[in-house]
Design an enzyme around this catalytic site. Structure first.
Site, PDB file in Angstrom:
ATOM      1  N   CYS A 108       0.830  -1.196   0.000  1.00 30.75           N
ATOM      2  CA  CYS A 108       0.000   0.000   0.000  1.00 30.75           C
ATOM      3  C   CYS A 108       0.869   1.253   0.000  1.00 30.75           C
ATOM      4  O   CYS A 108       2.036   1.223   0.360  1.00 30.75           O
ATOM      5  CB  CYS A 108      -0.903   0.020   1.227  1.00 30.75           C
ATOM      6  SG  CYS A 108      -1.853  -1.492   1.454  1.00 30.75           S
ATOM      7  N   ARG A 134       3.612   0.548  -6.693  1.00 33.60           N
ATOM      8  CA  ARG A 134       3.595  -0.427  -5.612  1.00 33.60           C
ATOM      9  C   ARG A 134       2.509  -1.480  -5.821  1.00 33.60           C
ATOM     10  O   ARG A 134       2.527  -2.523  -5.159  1.00 33.60           O
ATOM     11  CB  ARG A 134       3.337   0.292  -4.272  1.00 33.60           C
ATOM     12  CG  ARG A 134       4.511   1.139  -3.818  1.00 33.60           C
ATOM     13  CD  ARG A 134       4.132   2.044  -2.664  1.00 33.60           C
ATOM     14  NE  ARG A 134       5.331   2.566  -2.038  1.00 33.60           N
ATOM     15  CZ  ARG A 134       5.704   2.297  -0.790  1.00 33.60           C
ATOM     16  NH1 ARG A 134       4.962   1.533  -0.021  1.00 33.60           N
ATOM     17  NH2 ARG A 134       6.817   2.794  -0.301  1.00 33.60           N
ATOM     18  N   TRP A 159      -3.734  -2.256  -1.149  1.00 29.36           N
ATOM     19  CA  TRP A 159      -3.606  -3.619  -1.639  1.00 29.36           C
ATOM     20  C   TRP A 159      -4.338  -4.500  -0.643  1.00 29.36           C
ATOM     21  O   TRP A 159      -3.957  -4.616   0.510  1.00 29.36           O
ATOM     22  CB  TRP A 159      -2.143  -4.017  -1.741  1.00 29.36           C
ATOM     23  CG  TRP A 159      -1.947  -5.341  -2.405  1.00 29.36           C
ATOM     24  CD1 TRP A 159      -1.593  -6.509  -1.820  1.00 29.36           C
ATOM     25  CD2 TRP A 159      -2.114  -5.621  -3.791  1.00 29.36           C
ATOM     26  NE1 TRP A 159      -1.531  -7.515  -2.753  1.00 29.36           N
ATOM     27  CE2 TRP A 159      -1.837  -7.001  -3.964  1.00 29.36           C
ATOM     28  CE3 TRP A 159      -2.467  -4.858  -4.895  1.00 29.36           C
ATOM     29  CZ2 TRP A 159      -1.911  -7.618  -5.215  1.00 29.36           C
ATOM     30  CZ3 TRP A 159      -2.543  -5.471  -6.134  1.00 29.36           C
ATOM     31  CH2 TRP A 159      -2.259  -6.834  -6.289  1.00 29.36           C
ATOM     32  N   ASN A 186      -0.624   1.027   5.984  1.00 30.24           N
ATOM     33  CA  ASN A 186       0.104   0.048   5.195  1.00 30.24           C
ATOM     34  C   ASN A 186       0.567  -1.043   6.149  1.00 30.24           C
ATOM     35  O   ASN A 186       1.210  -0.764   7.150  1.00 30.24           O
ATOM     36  CB  ASN A 186       1.314   0.695   4.516  1.00 30.24           C
ATOM     37  CG  ASN A 186       2.160  -0.319   3.753  1.00 30.24           C
ATOM     38  OD1 ASN A 186       1.723  -1.417   3.467  1.00 30.24           O
ATOM     39  ND2 ASN A 186       3.387   0.066   3.443  1.00 30.24           N
ATOM     40  N   GLY A 187       0.233  -2.319   5.871  1.00 26.09           N
ATOM     41  CA  GLY A 187       0.668  -3.410   6.721  1.00 26.09           C
ATOM     42  C   GLY A 187      -0.497  -4.232   7.228  1.00 26.09           C
ATOM     43  O   GLY A 187      -1.586  -4.226   6.649  1.00 26.09           O
ATOM     44  N   GLU A 245      14.289 -16.850 -13.824  1.00 28.49           N
ATOM     45  CA  GLU A 245      13.866 -15.456 -13.991  1.00 28.49           C
ATOM     46  C   GLU A 245      12.951 -15.308 -15.195  1.00 28.49           C
ATOM     47  O   GLU A 245      11.929 -14.619 -15.143  1.00 28.49           O
ATOM     48  CB  GLU A 245      15.100 -14.563 -14.139  1.00 28.49           C
ATOM     49  CG  GLU A 245      14.852 -13.164 -14.685  1.00 28.49           C
ATOM     50  CD  GLU A 245      14.056 -12.257 -13.765  1.00 28.49           C
ATOM     51  OE1 GLU A 245      13.737 -11.128 -14.178  1.00 28.49           O
ATOM     52  OE2 GLU A 245      13.744 -12.666 -12.621  1.00 28.49           O
ATOM     53  N   LYS A 253       9.040 -14.013 -14.956  1.00 25.00           N
ATOM     54  CA  LYS A 253       8.537 -12.847 -15.670  1.00 25.00           C
ATOM     55  C   LYS A 253       7.309 -13.202 -16.502  1.00 25.00           C
ATOM     56  O   LYS A 253       6.338 -12.456 -16.557  1.00 25.00           O
ATOM     57  CB  LYS A 253       9.625 -12.254 -16.579  1.00 25.00           C
ATOM     58  CG  LYS A 253      10.670 -11.461 -15.854  1.00 25.00           C
ATOM     59  CD  LYS A 253      10.105 -10.183 -15.265  1.00 25.00           C
ATOM     60  CE  LYS A 253      11.080  -9.542 -14.302  1.00 25.00           C
ATOM     61  NZ  LYS A 253      11.270 -10.293 -13.047  1.00 25.00           N
ATOM     62  N   GLU A 282       4.379 -13.652 -14.168  1.00 26.85           N
ATOM     63  CA  GLU A 282       3.969 -12.410 -13.515  1.00 26.85           C
ATOM     64  C   GLU A 282       3.085 -11.537 -14.394  1.00 26.85           C
ATOM     65  O   GLU A 282       2.089 -10.988 -13.921  1.00 26.85           O
ATOM     66  CB  GLU A 282       5.210 -11.588 -13.116  1.00 26.85           C
ATOM     67  CG  GLU A 282       5.945 -12.077 -11.893  1.00 26.85           C
ATOM     68  CD  GLU A 282       7.116 -11.182 -11.562  1.00 26.85           C
ATOM     69  OE1 GLU A 282       7.265 -10.821 -10.391  1.00 26.85           O
ATOM     70  OE2 GLU A 282       7.895 -10.856 -12.482  1.00 26.85           O
ATOM     71  N   HIS A 339      14.494 -35.730 -15.211  1.00 27.79           N
ATOM     72  CA  HIS A 339      14.081 -36.229 -13.899  1.00 27.79           C
ATOM     73  C   HIS A 339      12.653 -35.824 -13.563  1.00 27.79           C
ATOM     74  O   HIS A 339      12.288 -35.765 -12.387  1.00 27.79           O
ATOM     75  CB  HIS A 339      15.044 -35.736 -12.818  1.00 27.79           C
ATOM     76  CG  HIS A 339      16.418 -36.296 -12.954  1.00 27.79           C
ATOM     77  ND1 HIS A 339      16.737 -37.582 -12.580  1.00 27.79           N
ATOM     78  CD2 HIS A 339      17.553 -35.749 -13.463  1.00 27.79           C
ATOM     79  CE1 HIS A 339      18.018 -37.803 -12.835  1.00 27.79           C
ATOM     80  NE2 HIS A 339      18.537 -36.713 -13.371  1.00 27.79           N
ATOM     81  N   LYS A 353       4.691  -4.170  -5.827  1.00 23.57           N
ATOM     82  CA  LYS A 353       6.100  -3.938  -6.130  1.00 23.57           C
ATOM     83  C   LYS A 353       7.001  -4.441  -5.012  1.00 23.57           C
ATOM     84  O   LYS A 353       8.048  -5.031  -5.259  1.00 23.57           O
ATOM     85  CB  LYS A 353       6.344  -2.446  -6.371  1.00 23.57           C
ATOM     86  CG  LYS A 353       7.777  -2.103  -6.781  1.00 23.57           C
ATOM     87  CD  LYS A 353       8.140  -2.740  -8.099  1.00 23.57           C
ATOM     88  CE  LYS A 353       9.537  -2.348  -8.552  1.00 23.57           C
ATOM     89  NZ  LYS A 353       9.951  -3.116  -9.746  1.00 23.57           N
TER      90      LYS A 353
END
Length: 607
Positions: free
Chosen positions: A2, A27, A74, A98-99, A479, A483, A486, A502, A602
């Protein structure tokens, strides 16, 4: 995470709040709102969704007043609805948060028993309701806020305004950052310096447990016991000019095209132009005597750390462990006395990584952090910081910060190898020269944008995608998969190429693209053998390699992107760029919200 903004000024607060919330969009959020004091009364405007919807609300029903608070939320407790959007409050107080308030259920039961009526599902409303109850009982705002903070458990940053107090904001920090901005004729609070950058450069950062009484003429700060404290006012290096998209469609596209400059700027900070050797200025850690390195990070930063692990062991010959920060401290691993705890983070505020740092500190480790935010919580708690010169990264999916992290870790590995006598002068010179070539090679990779965009059309049709890599390029496979997940929402996994047989080989058929990060080098032939197995099972083998490697794989590759030839040492930095660029183009074709993908923030400042 947030975003919080607060302002006490002489001009209308609403435009200032909205501008700052725009700077906090990176964010991630799913609702937004502001509250101002109008003739002593608290008025709110809130909206579900993006800021444009809040702007439309304000256009229909404007808010005056020169003191106010704003928030991008958020959702954690409670769905992302207008009712659950911040600010929360009563006729006496409005709060942004925020939190997570961990003991909110206990507090809520207590407050409801005392007659307080809740209207939302959120943990934040417990803060507003507790302050409101104390105000009704006769406390003044400062006393009511201080008493409330002492009851809260969890990680939070808070800012609140009070009816009848037109030049007062009270803020608090515990486990989530809050900054106080000192302006000319006004005062500000915000989640970070970027939110405040166009408003003032004079910023003080609260420490955990601190709370602040902010008035038009300054701020008084207190610790968790209520004792007055002084926090240094610093000049931030950020400005508001760094956050525009320019001529690009998305922040992510802009940031992808900043790879060459960012890598170059970071290397220029860490390579002596006279000796062309990696240097770590003013590092208060004896690299020659470090017995063991422990790396911890989250997301892309963790993959950067895994490349670093390969470098530290293969080049500097230092035993190195790596663990995702969300799991690390729960293993309660015993740590070698005098070891080096190495944390990697773009924001410097990631809750799990910060907790890993604190565990390492308790275990007697030296603490070194690789950060893009030298004014962050992690920076303040580290023995030393190696800064990535990436500038603000607004897109939620990390791009340029990742390659900057790799550049820093490569320089650290070389400096450590030299300090320990693990590398001779000729090898160091070769590797340093290879590093210094990367900005130019990165620019050449971006010239393949059209070919990568064409390849994206094939990937966009897939349901599942496998990424394969070996050695120091195995983390680049992870990575690339991250991406793609995401921002395009296509399922993808990154594997060490030798592990394919495997298990993952069972997934391969004609509908599954297999993307290989396969630069020429000592492990190329082994990777080629793995790709032969994938091709034999009908997989669409898509190869990222240099000219020599592409020629050898021509018989099995469905598609090939030919990249510049580089020393295997620096291949992970270069090959990160096309896998990120591919994910971007796939996401554009899929029509997703590239800069703010669903369900992502973010920086994750709660566990």
């Amino acid at each position: 995470m947030c975003g919080i903004i607060g302002v006490i000024g002489a001009q209308p607060a609403a435009p200032v709040l909205m501008g700052a919330l725009g700077r906090l969009e990176y964010r991630g959020y799913d609702s937004a709102g502001i509250a101002t004091l109008v003739d002593g009364a608290i008025l709110r405007r809130r909206a579900e969704g993006k800021l444009v919807r809040l702007a439309q609300v304000l256009e229909r029903t404007p808010l005056s007043g020169s003191t106010g608070i704003g928030h991008t939320r958020w959702a954690t407790h409670g769905a992302p609805t207008e009712t659950n959007a911040h600010p929360h409050g009563t006729e006496r107080v409005a709060v942004v948060h925020n939190g997570i308030i961990e003991n909110h259920a206990e507090l809520r039961a207590e407050l409801e028993a005392a007659g307080q009526v809740f209207v939302t599902e959120t943990d934040t409303e417990t803060v507003a309701q507790m302050v409101d109850l104390l105000l009704k009982q006769g406390m003044d705002p400062v006393a009511a806020a201080g008493a409330t903070f002492r009851r809260l458990e969890g990680a939070y940053a808070l800012a609140m305004i009070f009816a009848g107090h037109p030049e007062l904001i009270i803020g608090a920090q515990h486990g989530a950052p809050l900054a106080i901005g000192f302006g000319e004729g006004g005062m500000y609070v915000g989640s970070d310096a970027l939110a405040l950058a166009p408003l003032t450069r004079r910023i003080a950062y609260l420490e955990d447990g601190d709370w602040a009484v902010v008035r038009r003429d300054g701020a008084a700060m207190f610790d968790s016991e209520g004792a007055p404290v002084e926090r240094a006012i610093k000049l931030t290096q950020l400005t508001g000019a760094a956050i525009g998209k320019g001529n690009f469609r998305h922040f992510m596209e802009k940031e992808l095209h900043e790879h060459p400059a960012v890598i170059g700027d970071t290397l220029h900070r860490m390579v002596d132009p006279a000796t062309r050797a990696a240097v770590l200025p003013n590092l208060p850690i004896d690299l020659a005597s470090v017995p063991r390195i422990t790396i911890s990070a989250c997301g892309s930063a963790f993959y950067a750390g895994m490349v670093g692990r390969w470098w530290f062991e293969a080049i500097a010959k230092v035993p190195t462990d790596g663990d995702v920060a969300s799991e690390f401290r729960y293993r309660t691993p015993p740590m070698t006395p005098g070891g080096l705890g190495l944390l990697v983070s773009q924001s410097g505020e990631t809750a799990d990584t910060l907790a890993a740092l604190r565990y390492m500190r308790e275990q007697g480790q030296h603490i070194l952090s690789v950060l893009n935010s030298p004014e962050s919580s992690m920076a303040r708690e580290s023995d030393a910081v190696l800064e990535t010169i990436a500038g603000p990264e607004i897109g939620v999916a990390s791009t340029k910060a990742f390659t900057a992290q790799l550049a820093v870790l490569a320089c650290l590995a070389l400096a450590m190898a030299r300090a320990r006598g693990a590398i001779d002068a000729a090898a160091e010179a070769r590797m340093t020269a290879a590093l210094l070539e990367i900005p130019s090679r990165a620019a050449e990779v971006l010239e393949h944008d059209a070919a990568i965009q064409a390849l994206a059309a094939r990937i966009a049709e897939a349901r599942d995608v496998l990424y394969l890599g070996r050695g120091n390029c195995f983390p680049i496979a992870m990575e690339g998969a991250l991406k793609l997940k995401e921002i395009s929402y296509i399922h993808a996994e990154g594997y060490a190429a030798g592990e394919m047989k495997h298990g993952p080989i069972a997934l391969i058929d004609r509908a599954v693209p297999v993307i290989a990060i396969a630069p020429s080098g000592p492990l190329f032939e082994k990777t080629a053998s793995n790709l032969q197995e994938a091709a034999a099972r009908g997989g669409q083998v898509i190869v990222l390699s240099d000219e020599q490697g592409a020629a050898k794989l021509a018989g099995i590759a469905t598609e090939t992107i030919v990249l510049p030839a580089v020393d295997p040492f620096v291949a992970p930095i270069l090959y990160a760029i096309p896998v990120q660029l591919l994910a971007y183009h796939v996401a554009v074709l899929k029509g997703t919200d590239v800069d703010q993908p669903r369900n992502l923030a973010k920086s994750v400042t709660v566990e």
